[in-house]
Design a protein around this motif. Structure first.
Motif, PDB file in Angstrom:
ATOM      1  N   THR A 186       0.520  -0.810  -0.322  1.00  0.00           N
ATOM      2  CA  THR A 186      -0.641   0.226  -0.192  1.00  0.00           C
ATOM      3  C   THR A 186       0.901   0.992  -0.299  1.00  0.00           C
ATOM      4  N   GLY A 187       0.111   2.474  -0.390  1.00  0.00           N
ATOM      5  CA  GLY A 187       1.042   3.867  -0.318  1.00  0.00           C
ATOM      6  C   GLY A 187       1.282   4.456   1.403  1.00  0.00           C
ATOM      7  N   GLU A 188       0.890   3.741   2.285  1.00  0.00           N
ATOM      8  CA  GLU A 188       1.020   3.378   3.214  1.00  0.00           C
ATOM      9  C   GLU A 188       2.452   2.435   4.038  1.00  0.00           C
ATOM     10  N   GLN A 189       2.585   1.663   3.579  1.00  0.00           N
ATOM     11  CA  GLN A 189       3.452   0.573   3.646  1.00  0.00           C
ATOM     12  C   GLN A 189       5.265   1.148   2.513  1.00  0.00           C
ATOM     13  N   LEU A 190       4.691   1.667   1.916  1.00  0.00           N
ATOM     14  CA  LEU A 190       5.735   2.080   0.859  1.00  0.00           C
ATOM     15  C   LEU A 190       6.061   3.705   1.380  1.00  0.00           C
ATOM     16  N   ARG A 191       5.587   3.699   1.838  1.00  0.00           N
ATOM     17  CA  ARG A 191       5.770   5.460   3.364  1.00  0.00           C
ATOM     18  C   ARG A 191       6.928   5.290   3.822  1.00  0.00           C
ATOM     19  N   LEU A 192       6.270   4.021   4.530  1.00  0.00           N
ATOM     20  CA  LEU A 192       7.481   3.454   5.795  1.00  0.00           C
ATOM     21  C   LEU A 192       8.645   3.207   6.001  1.00  0.00           C
ATOM     22  N   GLU A 204       3.206  13.102   2.208  1.00  0.00           N
ATOM     23  CA  GLU A 204       2.293  13.357   0.929  1.00  0.00           C
ATOM     24  C   GLU A 204       2.435  12.296  -0.307  1.00  0.00           C
ATOM     25  N   ALA A 205       3.874  12.109  -0.493  1.00  0.00           N
ATOM     26  CA  ALA A 205       4.063  12.603  -1.667  1.00  0.00           C
ATOM     27  C   ALA A 205       3.170  11.188  -2.367  1.00  0.00           C
ATOM     28  N   SER A 206       2.898  10.870  -3.571  1.00  0.00           N
ATOM     29  CA  SER A 206       1.855  10.321  -4.519  1.00  0.00           C
ATOM     30  C   SER A 206       2.917   9.205  -5.023  1.00  0.00           C
ATOM     31  N   PRO A 207       2.624   7.500  -4.153  1.00  0.00           N
ATOM     32  CA  PRO A 207       3.125   6.319  -4.908  1.00  0.00           C
ATOM     33  C   PRO A 207       3.285   6.247  -6.763  1.00  0.00           C
ATOM     34  N   GLU A 208       1.852   6.647  -6.776  1.00  0.00           N
ATOM     35  CA  GLU A 208       1.823   6.307  -8.100  1.00  0.00           C
ATOM     36  C   GLU A 208       2.648   7.252  -9.031  1.00  0.00           C
ATOM     37  N   GLU A 209       2.438   8.987  -8.834  1.00  0.00           N
ATOM     38  CA  GLU A 209       3.372   9.669  -9.666  1.00  0.00           C
ATOM     39  C   GLU A 209       5.271   9.086  -9.205  1.00  0.00           C
ATOM     40  N   ALA A 210       5.295   8.809  -8.503  1.00  0.00           N
ATOM     41  CA  ALA A 210       6.524   8.535  -8.723  1.00  0.00           C
ATOM     42  C   ALA A 210       7.250   7.082  -9.340  1.00  0.00           C
ATOM     43  N   PHE A 211       6.209   5.733  -9.428  1.00  0.00           N
ATOM     44  CA  PHE A 211       6.423   5.203 -10.041  1.00  0.00           C
ATOM     45  C   PHE A 211       6.581   5.774 -11.778  1.00  0.00           C
ATOM     46  N   GLY A 239      10.604   6.270  -0.835  1.00  0.00           N
ATOM     47  CA  GLY A 239      12.229   7.684  -1.598  1.00  0.00           C
ATOM     48  C   GLY A 239      12.822   6.872  -2.035  1.00  0.00           C
ATOM     49  N   LEU A 240      13.125   5.339  -2.373  1.00  0.00           N
ATOM     50  CA  LEU A 240      14.124   4.972  -3.161  1.00  0.00           C
ATOM     51  C   LEU A 240      13.486   4.710  -4.623  1.00  0.00           C
ATOM     52  N   VAL A 241      12.791   4.909  -4.384  1.00  0.00           N
ATOM     53  CA  VAL A 241      11.846   4.836  -5.864  1.00  0.00           C
ATOM     54  C   VAL A 241      11.945   6.247  -6.657  1.00  0.00           C
ATOM     55  N   ARG A 242      11.874   7.798  -5.405  1.00  0.00           N
ATOM     56  CA  ARG A 242      12.035   8.858  -5.779  1.00  0.00           C
ATOM     57  C   ARG A 242      13.410   9.068  -6.080  1.00  0.00           C
ATOM     58  N   HIS A 243      13.942   8.173  -5.141  1.00  0.00           N
ATOM     59  CA  HIS A 243      15.845   8.680  -5.298  1.00  0.00           C
ATOM     60  C   HIS A 243      16.437   8.044  -6.944  1.00  0.00           C
ATOM     61  N   LEU A 244      15.960   7.085  -7.142  1.00  0.00           N
ATOM     62  CA  LEU A 244      17.077   5.933  -8.333  1.00  0.00           C
ATOM     63  C   LEU A 244      16.156   6.873  -9.654  1.00  0.00           C
ATOM     64  N   ALA A 245      14.928   7.254  -9.720  1.00  0.00           N
ATOM     65  CA  ALA A 245      14.035   7.941 -10.964  1.00  0.00           C
ATOM     66  C   ALA A 245      15.132   9.426 -10.937  1.00  0.00           C
ATOM     67  N   ASP A 260      18.365  19.600 -20.153  1.00  0.00           N
ATOM     68  CA  ASP A 260      17.986  21.112 -19.578  1.00  0.00           C
ATOM     69  C   ASP A 260      17.342  21.218 -18.830  1.00  0.00           C
ATOM     70  N   VAL A 261      17.437  19.506 -18.015  1.00  0.00           N
ATOM     71  CA  VAL A 261      15.689  19.422 -17.126  1.00  0.00           C
ATOM     72  C   VAL A 261      15.762  19.479 -15.853  1.00  0.00           C
ATOM     73  N   PRO A 262      14.893  19.977 -14.946  1.00  0.00           N
ATOM     74  CA  PRO A 262      14.971  20.225 -13.589  1.00  0.00           C
ATOM     75  C   PRO A 262      15.731  19.196 -12.777  1.00  0.00           C
ATOM     76  N   TRP A 263      16.253  19.348 -12.040  1.00  0.00           N
ATOM     77  CA  TRP A 263      15.909  18.218 -10.884  1.00  0.00           C
ATOM     78  C   TRP A 263      14.747  17.470 -10.395  1.00  0.00           C
ATOM     79  N   LEU A 264      14.415  16.193  -9.981  1.00  0.00           N
ATOM     80  CA  LEU A 264      13.097  15.679  -9.429  1.00  0.00           C
ATOM     81  C   LEU A 264      13.570  16.079  -8.366  1.00  0.00           C
ATOM     82  N   TRP A 265      11.467  16.721  -8.076  1.00  0.00           N
ATOM     83  CA  TRP A 265      11.634  16.109  -6.388  1.00  0.00           C
ATOM     84  C   TRP A 265      11.467  17.076  -5.148  1.00  0.00           C
TER      85      TRP A 265
END
Length: 168
Positions: free
Chosen positions: A37-43, A96-103, A55-61, A76-81
């Motif tokens: 779940t999103g809650e588990q992914l944020r844990l 508050e981050a969206s797992p769907e967006e991050a993936f 956080g790992l998914v966002r970092h690796l993106a 010339d692309v901005p940094w993420l997050w």
């Protein structure tokens, strides 16, 4: 967890071997996050670390974007997050981050990296210097394998603490 990863080739040329190992590592990250779940992914499950699977998914993106778009192609692309103001925003700002967006972002960066990589020789040099040095495409691929392998070790620990799931 169903493991649908494709093993890297046992006897292939250098490009296919590197791409196979990198894709296996990418698939491993996805496997470690599957079914949560999103809650588990944020844990942040491994105290005192503030890491989470999200956080790992966002970092690796971000890492995919930085090495393939910025360093290798000089896009010339901005940094993420929000990393331009907080270098740890990918890890810190997950509550508050969206797992769907991050993936979606991560998968988009992976696909872009695959496309870029397929079109360049391994000895091509990045178009943007980093720390005053030019990095080869080959070096970037090896570094990405290392980056994923290290963080997949973190993902193993996080996942085991979340629901007891273990595996390669």
């Amino acid at each position: 967890m169903s493991d649908d990863r494709i093993d890297p080739p046992l006897a292939a040329d250098e490009r296919d071997t590197l791409a196979g190992f990198l894709d296996w590592q990418r698939d491993t990250l996805e496997l470690k996050c599957a079914g949560l779940t999103g809650e588990q992914l944020r844990l942040r499950a491994v105290s005192p670390s503030g890491m989470s699977l999200l956080g790992l998914v966002r970092h690796l993106a971000h890492v995919e974007r930085a090495w393939f778009r910025q360093v290798l192609c000089d896009e010339d692309v901005p940094w993420l997050w929000g990393k331009e103001t907080n270098r740890d925003a990918d890890f810190d700002d997950v509550d508050e981050a969206s797992p769907e967006e991050a993936f979606a972002v991560w998968r988009g960066e992976v696909e872009h990296a695959r496309t870029v990589s397929a079109g360049l020789p391994l000895d091509a040099l990045g178009k943007r210097l980093r720390h005053g040095e030019a990095y080869s495409h080959r070096w970037i691929l090896v570094h990405m394998i290392e980056e994923y392998a290290r963080h997949n070790g973190h993902a193993d620990l996080l996942r085991e603490r979340i629901d007891g799931a273990t595996g390669e």
